[in-house]
Write an enzyme that holds these catalytic residues in place. Structure first.
Site, PDB file in Angstrom:
ATOM      1  N   HIS A 114       0.945  -1.126   0.113  1.00  0.00           N
ATOM      2  CA  HIS A 114       0.001  -0.063  -0.132  1.00  0.00           C
ATOM      3  C   HIS A 114       1.120   1.327  -0.050  1.00  0.00           C
ATOM      4  O   HIS A 114       1.963   1.165   0.185  1.00  0.00           O
ATOM      5  CB  HIS A 114      -1.005  -0.034   1.244  1.00  0.00           C
ATOM      6  CG  HIS A 114      -0.070  -0.136   2.629  1.00  0.00           C
ATOM      7  ND1 HIS A 114       0.604   0.892   3.080  1.00  0.00           N
ATOM      8  CD2 HIS A 114       0.076  -1.190   3.387  1.00  0.00           C
ATOM      9  CE1 HIS A 114       0.992   0.567   4.316  1.00  0.00           C
ATOM     10  NE2 HIS A 114       0.901  -0.773   4.185  1.00  0.00           N
ATOM     11  N   ASP A 129       4.006  -4.760   3.612  1.00  0.00           N
ATOM     12  CA  ASP A 129       5.588  -4.972   3.404  1.00  0.00           C
ATOM     13  C   ASP A 129       5.682  -6.495   4.246  1.00  0.00           C
ATOM     14  O   ASP A 129       6.593  -6.688   3.291  1.00  0.00           O
ATOM     15  CB  ASP A 129       6.123  -4.030   4.216  1.00  0.00           C
ATOM     16  CG  ASP A 129       5.531  -3.771   5.647  1.00  0.00           C
ATOM     17  OD1 ASP A 129       4.573  -4.497   6.242  1.00  0.00           O
ATOM     18  OD2 ASP A 129       6.022  -2.770   6.408  1.00  0.00           O
TER      19      ASP A 129
END
Length: 423
Positions: free
Chosen positions: A42, A287
């Site tokens: 994101h 991540d």
């Protein structure tokens, strides 16, 4: 004259044969892109949480904690534009639902990132405009509830075997030495933040908060010097390694990133054997998702994936009909995606070699592999006892039935057959 006539005849014969070959032999197909899979993080967000002594609490952020910011929206719109340029001629310039499938984790920031990305990738053409003043069109993004996500939300759990591996990792010299070396520093951070439990595994929260605040122009407290923030960043990177590596990396991969990799490989194989849509499959995640996947592939660079970074899989059909896979990592918007090389294979890796080299990290049965050895043995014993108990129960029922029928026979004369009855 005779020699010249012979030479002319030979040339004519060669031309004739070449023409015949070109007629009979199928044309050689140029190398072509067949399928693309993207996994991206994101965009820029607010902190997911803060610490007790932080002067900037949740009300400081327009949408609260863990939400995509305007900067994050722009990052993904720009990534969408870059992807549009990269795949010009492969994807249709306008959105066609058969060509694209997008899945996201069920978080606001990943869903919104995917939507911003698609706005950059597929701006509406004249026919698709539903309002002449709005250069945007809705494109579906699919998701599942967080509690049911067994593909993109990492670390996956519950998984007792993975937790066992994590406990073993905590006993390794690398982890123990890092704990000892940073014990005083971690205590300092705990005192300054008001947190009661600051460890190598939780320190990333402190760094993340400071990073987000600094990125958005907020003044950091005096204790958060550049040297302190740099040290926090290094420990944050170590916490990612702890999740998916340091100890028994292959075993961890089978329980974590290998699950996502298995699905990606399944899709690559399917697209190599059929000409079905979609052409582009997109995963919008985190991540930790990128780290889990790249650790399974053994291509992780040891650094946290930046906002809007993107791991790319491209499936090509070569001119000889075989298929190959190329990987790239876009972690800098100002540079071209960085080629990633699977260990043991060239960058243009034949699909069969790619499948063979990644096989060790692909789980055969995730649920079963997540169980501890003792749990598996206990389960087998329980099953065996259940089977034996069922058999014993049936025998008792059968015996009682026989006894009941014997007692139910009326008293009196019973014919006894003699030898003549069986003559």
């Amino acid at each position: 004259m005779a020699g010249r006539q012979t030479g002319w005849s030979q040339a004519a014969l060669l031309q004739f044969l070449l023409g015949m070959c070109l007629t009979v032999m199928p044309p050689i197909q140029a190398r072509s892109l067949r399928f693309v899979t993207l996994l991206y993080r994101h965009g820029d967000r607010s902190p997911v949480k803060t610490y007790p002594k932080d002067p900037y609490q949740e009300e400081k952020w327009p949408q609260g904690f863990g939400q995509l910011t305007k900067e994050g929206m722009l990052q993904h719109w720009e990534l969408g534009q870059a992807l549009r340029q990269r795949y010009h001629g492969f994807l249709n310039t306008s959105y066609h639902r058969q060509e694209v499938y997008v899945r996201s984790t069920d978080f606001d920031r990943t869903l919104m990132s995917a939507e911003a990305n698609l706005a950059g990738l597929f701006p509406p053409n004249e026919v698709q405009h539903f309002n002449p003043n709005i250069s945007w069109q809705p494109i579906p993004v699919h998701t599942v509830p967080i509690t049911e996500d067994r593909l993109l939300k990492f670390p996956l759990g519950p998984c007792p075997r993975y937790e066992q591996l994590q406990n073993e990792t905590r006993q390794t010299p690398e982890y123990q030495n890092r704990s000892i070396q940073n014990a005083q520093f971690l205590n300092m951070v705990a005192n300054e933040t008001g947190l009661t439990n600051v460890t190598l595994e939780t320190i990333w929260n402190v760094y993340d908060t400071l990073f987000c605040e600094q990125t958005h122009g907020l003044l950091l407290p005096p204790w958060a010097s550049p040297q302190t923030v740099q040290r926090l960043s290094q420990l944050k990177d170590f916490s990612f390694l702890f999740l998916f590596g340091i100890h028994e990396q292959v075993q961890k991969a089978r329980l974590q990133g290998g699950v996502l990799l298995a699905q990606i490989l399944k899709n690559l194989t399917l697209m190599a054997t059929t000409s079905q849509f979609p052409k582009l499959l997109v995963y919008s995640a985190h991540d930790t998702t990128l780290v889990a996947l790249q650790m399974a592939l053994n291509v992780y660079n040891g650094k946290q994936a930046p906002y809007a970074s993107c791991h790319i899989f491209e499936l090509y059909q070569e001119d000889n009909g075989n298929f190959s896979v190329e990987m790239y990592f876009r972690n800098d918007s100002k540079k071209a995606p960085w080629p990633l090389i699977l260990p043991g294979c060239p960058h243009r890796c034949p699909l069969q070699d790619f499948l063979r080299l990644t096989e060790p990290v692909i789980p055969k049965d995730w649920q079963k592999e997540c169980q501890l050895a003792n749990d598996t043995a206990d389960t087998e014993v329980i099953v065996a006892l259940a089977v034996c108990g069922s058999i014993l129960f049936l025998l008792i029922v059968l015996l009682l039935t026989i006894l009941f029928r014997m007692q139910a026979q009326p008293p009196g004369y019973h014919h006894v057959a003699d030898r003549e009855d069986h003559a």
